[in-house]
Design a protein around this motif. Structure first.
Motif, mmCIF file in Angstrom:
data_model
loop_
_atom_site.group_PDB
_atom_site.id
_atom_site.type_symbol
_atom_site.label_atom_id
_atom_site.label_comp_id
_atom_site.label_asym_id
_atom_site.label_seq_id
_atom_site.Cartn_x
_atom_site.Cartn_y
_atom_site.Cartn_z
ATOM 1 N N LEU A 454 -2.499 0.133 -5.035
ATOM 2 C CA LEU A 454 -2.169 1.290 -4.210
ATOM 3 C C LEU A 454 -1.785 2.536 -5.010
ATOM 4 C CD1 LEU A 454 -0.229 -0.218 -1.159
ATOM 5 C CD2 LEU A 454 -2.644 0.329 -1.396
ATOM 6 N N PRO A 455 -1.106 2.417 -6.174
ATOM 7 C CA PRO A 455 -0.782 3.647 -6.923
ATOM 8 C C PRO A 455 -2.004 4.492 -7.233
ATOM 9 C CG PRO A 455 0.500 1.817 -7.774
ATOM 10 C CD PRO A 455 -0.473 1.227 -6.787
ATOM 11 N N ALA A 456 -3.148 3.838 -7.488
ATOM 12 C CA ALA A 456 -4.365 4.598 -7.785
ATOM 13 C C ALA A 456 -4.903 5.292 -6.548
ATOM 14 C CB ALA A 456 -5.433 3.665 -8.358
ATOM 15 N N ARG A 457 -4.435 4.885 -5.381
ATOM 16 C CA ARG A 457 -4.908 5.466 -4.117
ATOM 17 C C ARG A 457 -3.836 6.322 -3.463
ATOM 18 N NH1 ARG A 457 -6.740 -0.158 -1.498
ATOM 19 N NH2 ARG A 457 -7.480 1.137 0.237
ATOM 20 N N GLY A 458 -2.764 6.603 -4.193
ATOM 21 C CA GLY A 458 -1.735 7.499 -3.682
ATOM 22 C C GLY A 458 -0.626 6.818 -2.920
ATOM 23 N N GLY A 459 -0.426 5.502 -3.120
ATOM 24 C CA GLY A 459 0.613 4.783 -2.403
ATOM 25 C C GLY A 459 1.411 3.874 -3.322
ATOM 26 N N VAL A 460 2.511 3.349 -2.801
ATOM 27 C CA VAL A 460 3.370 2.430 -3.547
ATOM 28 C C VAL A 460 3.732 1.277 -2.613
ATOM 29 C CG1 VAL A 460 5.545 2.099 -4.759
ATOM 30 C CG2 VAL A 460 4.319 4.272 -4.975
ATOM 31 N N ILE A 461 3.429 0.036 -3.015
ATOM 32 C CA ILE A 461 3.766 -1.117 -2.207
ATOM 33 C C ILE A 461 5.225 -1.491 -2.471
ATOM 34 C CG2 ILE A 461 2.879 -2.692 -3.966
ATOM 35 C CD1 ILE A 461 2.100 -4.599 -1.696
ATOM 36 N N ILE A 462 5.977 -1.683 -1.387
ATOM 37 C CA ILE A 462 7.405 -1.978 -1.546
ATOM 38 C C ILE A 462 7.803 -3.331 -0.956
ATOM 39 C CG2 ILE A 462 7.991 0.479 -1.478
ATOM 40 C CD1 ILE A 462 9.036 0.001 1.372
ATOM 41 N N GLY A 463 6.886 -4.007 -0.264
ATOM 42 C CA GLY A 463 7.235 -5.308 0.286
ATOM 43 C C GLY A 463 6.248 -5.746 1.342
ATOM 44 N N VAL A 464 6.635 -6.779 2.100
ATOM 45 C CA VAL A 464 5.809 -7.303 3.174
ATOM 46 C C VAL A 464 6.697 -7.636 4.358
ATOM 47 C CG1 VAL A 464 3.983 -8.236 1.693
ATOM 48 C CG2 VAL A 464 5.971 -9.647 2.234
ATOM 49 N N ASN A 483 0.910 -14.970 3.696
ATOM 50 C CA ASN A 483 0.028 -15.636 4.653
ATOM 51 C C ASN A 483 -0.575 -14.609 5.595
ATOM 52 O OD1 ASN A 483 1.871 -15.256 6.986
ATOM 53 N ND2 ASN A 483 3.185 -16.697 5.870
ATOM 54 N N LYS A 484 -1.425 -15.088 6.494
ATOM 55 C CA LYS A 484 -2.193 -14.180 7.356
ATOM 56 C C LYS A 484 -1.326 -13.401 8.333
ATOM 57 C CE LYS A 484 -3.215 -17.749 10.795
ATOM 58 N NZ LYS A 484 -4.304 -18.460 11.511
ATOM 59 N N ASN A 485 -0.093 -13.870 8.587
ATOM 60 C CA ASN A 485 0.795 -13.181 9.521
ATOM 61 C C ASN A 485 1.536 -12.014 8.886
ATOM 62 O OD1 ASN A 485 0.205 -14.982 11.664
ATOM 63 N ND2 ASN A 485 1.643 -16.475 10.807
ATOM 64 N N MET A 486 1.375 -11.829 7.597
ATOM 65 C CA MET A 486 2.144 -10.810 6.891
ATOM 66 C C MET A 486 1.381 -9.500 6.798
ATOM 67 S SD MET A 486 4.062 -12.861 3.815
ATOM 68 C CE MET A 486 5.429 -13.966 4.186
ATOM 69 N N LYS A 487 2.130 -8.406 6.895
ATOM 70 C CA LYS A 487 1.598 -7.061 6.701
ATOM 71 C C LYS A 487 2.228 -6.444 5.462
ATOM 72 C CE LYS A 487 0.298 -5.856 11.429
ATOM 73 N NZ LYS A 487 0.409 -4.824 12.495
ATOM 74 N N VAL A 488 1.487 -5.577 4.831
ATOM 75 C CA VAL A 488 1.925 -4.946 3.589
ATOM 76 C C VAL A 488 2.700 -3.671 3.909
ATOM 77 C CG1 VAL A 488 1.181 -3.944 1.407
ATOM 78 C CG2 VAL A 488 -0.053 -5.889 2.367
ATOM 79 N N LEU A 489 3.905 -3.538 3.375
ATOM 80 C CA LEU A 489 4.713 -2.339 3.534
ATOM 81 C C LEU A 489 4.497 -1.440 2.322
ATOM 82 C CD1 LEU A 489 8.049 -3.982 4.757
ATOM 83 C CD2 LEU A 489 6.264 -2.949 6.161
ATOM 84 N N TYR A 490 4.137 -0.185 2.570
ATOM 85 C CA TYR A 490 3.887 0.712 1.446
ATOM 86 C C TYR A 490 4.238 2.145 1.837
ATOM 87 C CZ TYR A 490 -0.472 1.795 3.948
ATOM 88 O OH TYR A 490 -1.398 2.183 4.888
ATOM 89 N N LEU A 491 4.567 2.925 0.810
ATOM 90 C CA LEU A 491 4.859 4.353 0.978
ATOM 91 C C LEU A 491 3.628 5.152 0.602
ATOM 92 C CD1 LEU A 491 8.451 4.633 -0.568
ATOM 93 C CD2 LEU A 491 7.856 4.889 1.837
ATOM 94 N N SER A 492 3.315 6.129 1.439
ATOM 95 C CA SER A 492 2.148 6.961 1.159
ATOM 96 C C SER A 492 2.200 8.198 2.042
ATOM 97 C CB SER A 492 0.854 6.182 1.413
ATOM 98 O OG SER A 492 -0.277 6.994 1.207
ATOM 99 N N ALA A 493 1.463 9.233 1.631
ATOM 100 C CA ALA A 493 1.382 10.445 2.445
ATOM 101 C C ALA A 493 0.439 10.274 3.621
ATOM 102 C CB ALA A 493 0.930 11.621 1.584
#
Length: 499
Positions: A454-464, A483-493
């Protein structure tokens, strides 16, 4: 094919996209060119070579209008398909019905009538295409009076249907009766169409005089039609004045007729002074795409944005919830009261949650949904968080505790409150939850972070976050297995992963 469909859908329905703006600019140019051709044709001698050329150019432009209309309708996704599961035949029916309803919207009907100008006799209908500018342009960027009128006619459509049904019944019954009575003796009435035309002209009090009854019984029928016409005109006058008063004067009570709507957002528990909540919703969601309905037991305050629907009702009563079709909604936001104690406010919130869940449980449509209605609740007292979760809230916001924590934390850690406020309020960067790609299911957090990059795409992953259990893992260890029930939490514009 799928990529082409998505591109066309974005171009015709995503108001925030560059493709939509380009299409809008092209439409502006074509509309003005069409009107210019209409004026030029009136100035050029009929039968001349230039006149023939202008007619060919006019037909080409109308062909573009027709193509644009077909693509706009074909790329429209009925809201019901985003909410409910349907078998193959059911999906085909929903595609057809949803697109027909979309085509029946007032401005779409204007476009449809304009395309009929391909017929030489109806060429002047191109002038109606000027009304298309009201939709593509920003003439009413801050206050659009046509929005209120549209909502008003939409709300009272049952009354208009009743009035038109009454009118058509009079025309059909009067026309048939007059045809059977006068068709053998009156040379002006040789078909049912003539009798129906006479009935319509008589009922509307126009009276062209081209057809007249010649028998005594025919005159009696005509008299009945005249008297019925007075009642019909009075009915239409009452309905139209009622609708205009609601739209122009903003009457004190508004009802929402949502039979054709789905995937909307419902706000329960609104009080005066919560205008910032609605302003934030409008900034987060485009009301043109996701309709926002405010459901509260008070008159509509003056500071409520005009593009939002306001329904007066009690959200703690199941019998009232059908007004806003919560069973077809995408999400419900339950706000806590401000003009009472936190415990009393939370008590009303909990009762609202129990009522909503009880209502949804009884709805057959809930069993056909792709995903259940997502309910977000505001809790003012931390002791009631677990009660709200038991009552059926999918997500709980402790607004008082959150605000107090920011205040206390900022004393020791300077600047943190500003940073967190920017994230929460949706400033330059905000928090998103994205779907975990199937190829990365059962991978560790470290492997997922490396693969997504994500940093290369303008974001930062901070958790799930686990959408099934509600568990959050902020800054987890690299060894955490996802697992499949999880979503990725990330900061981005802006959004990077699919929602």
């Amino acid at each position: 094919m799928n990529a082409t469909y998505r591109l066309l859908q974005t171009a015709f329905h995503d108001r925030g996209s560059r493709a939509f703006r380009i299409i809008g600019a092209v439409i502006w140019a074509v509309i003005l060119a069409s009107i210019g051709l209409l004026v030029a044709e009136s100035l050029v001698p009929v039968g001349s070579r230039l006149h023939s050329f202008l007619q060919i150019a006019d037909s080409a432009i109308l062909g573009l209008f027709a193509l644009e209309l077909v693509l706009r309708v074909a790329t429209f996704d009925p809201p019901d398909l985003k909410i409910f599961k349907h078998p193959r035949l059911g999906r085909m029916r929903m595609h057809l019905v949803g697109r027909l309803r979309f085509l029946m919207q007032p401005l779409m009907l204007v476009d449809l009538v304009t395309v009929l100008a391909l017929l030489p006799e109806l060429r002047s209908l191109r002038v109606l295409r000027l009304l298309r500018l009201l939709r593509t342009g920003k003439i009413f960027r801050y206050s659009n009076p046509f929005t209120g009128l549209s909502h008003s006619f939409e709300r009272d459509r049952l009354l208009f249907m009743l009035a038109f049904s009454f009118l058509m019944s009079q025309v059909l019954l009067g026309g048939l009766t007059l045809y059977f009575v006068e068709s053998r003796t009156n040379p002006d009435i040789s078909s049912f169409a003539d009798a129906a035309w006479y009935a319509l002209v008589t009922i509307t009090t126009v009276g062209f005089g081209d057809i007249r009854p010649v028998t005594g019984l025919g005159r009696i029928i005509s008299g009945i039609l005249m008297i019925g016409g007075m009642f019909t005109l009075a009915m239409f006058a009452g309905i139209v004045s009622h609708s205009l008063l609601h739209a122009v004067l903003s009457v004190r009570e508004e009802q929402f007729r949502m039979g054709n709507y789905a995937n909307h957002i419902v706000v329960c528990g609104y009080e005066e002074g919560m205008g910032l909540l609605l302003d934030t919703l409008v900034s987060e969601y485009d009301p043109a795409k996701s309709k926002i309905v405010v459901f509260a037991n008070l008159d509509r305050p003056a500071d409520v944005p005009p593009e939002l629907f306001w329904i007066r009702g009690d959200s703690t009563k199941e019998s009232e919830l059908d007004k806003v079709r919560i069973g077809r909604a995408a999400a419900v936001l339950v706000a806590g009261a401000r003009h009472t104690t936190p415990q009393q406010a939370d008590a009303v919130t909990l009762l609202t949650l129990f009522t909503i869940r009880s209502y949804l449980k009884k709805q057959q449509s809930a069993t056909r949904r792709r995903e259940p209605v997502y309910v977000v609740a505001e809790i003012l007292d931390s002791e009631n968080v677990e009660h709200a979760r038991a009552a059926g809230a999918d997500e709980i916001i402790e607004t008082r505790r959150l605000g107090f924590s920011l205040l206390a934390h900022a004393i020791e850690h300077h600047g943190t409150a500003d940073t967190l406020s920017e994230v929460v309020l949706g400033g330059g960067n905000t928090l998103f939850a994205g779907v975990l790609p199937k190829a990365l299911e059962s991978k560790t957090f470290g492997e997922v972070a490396k693969a997504l990059d994500l940093p290369a795409r303008g974001g930062v992953i901070i958790g799930v976050t686990n959408s099934k259990t509600g568990e959050d893992f902020v800054n987890p260890s690299n060894g955490l297995v996802l697992n499949k029930n999880m979503k990725v939490l990330y900061l981005s514009a802006k959004r990077i992963l699919d929602a």
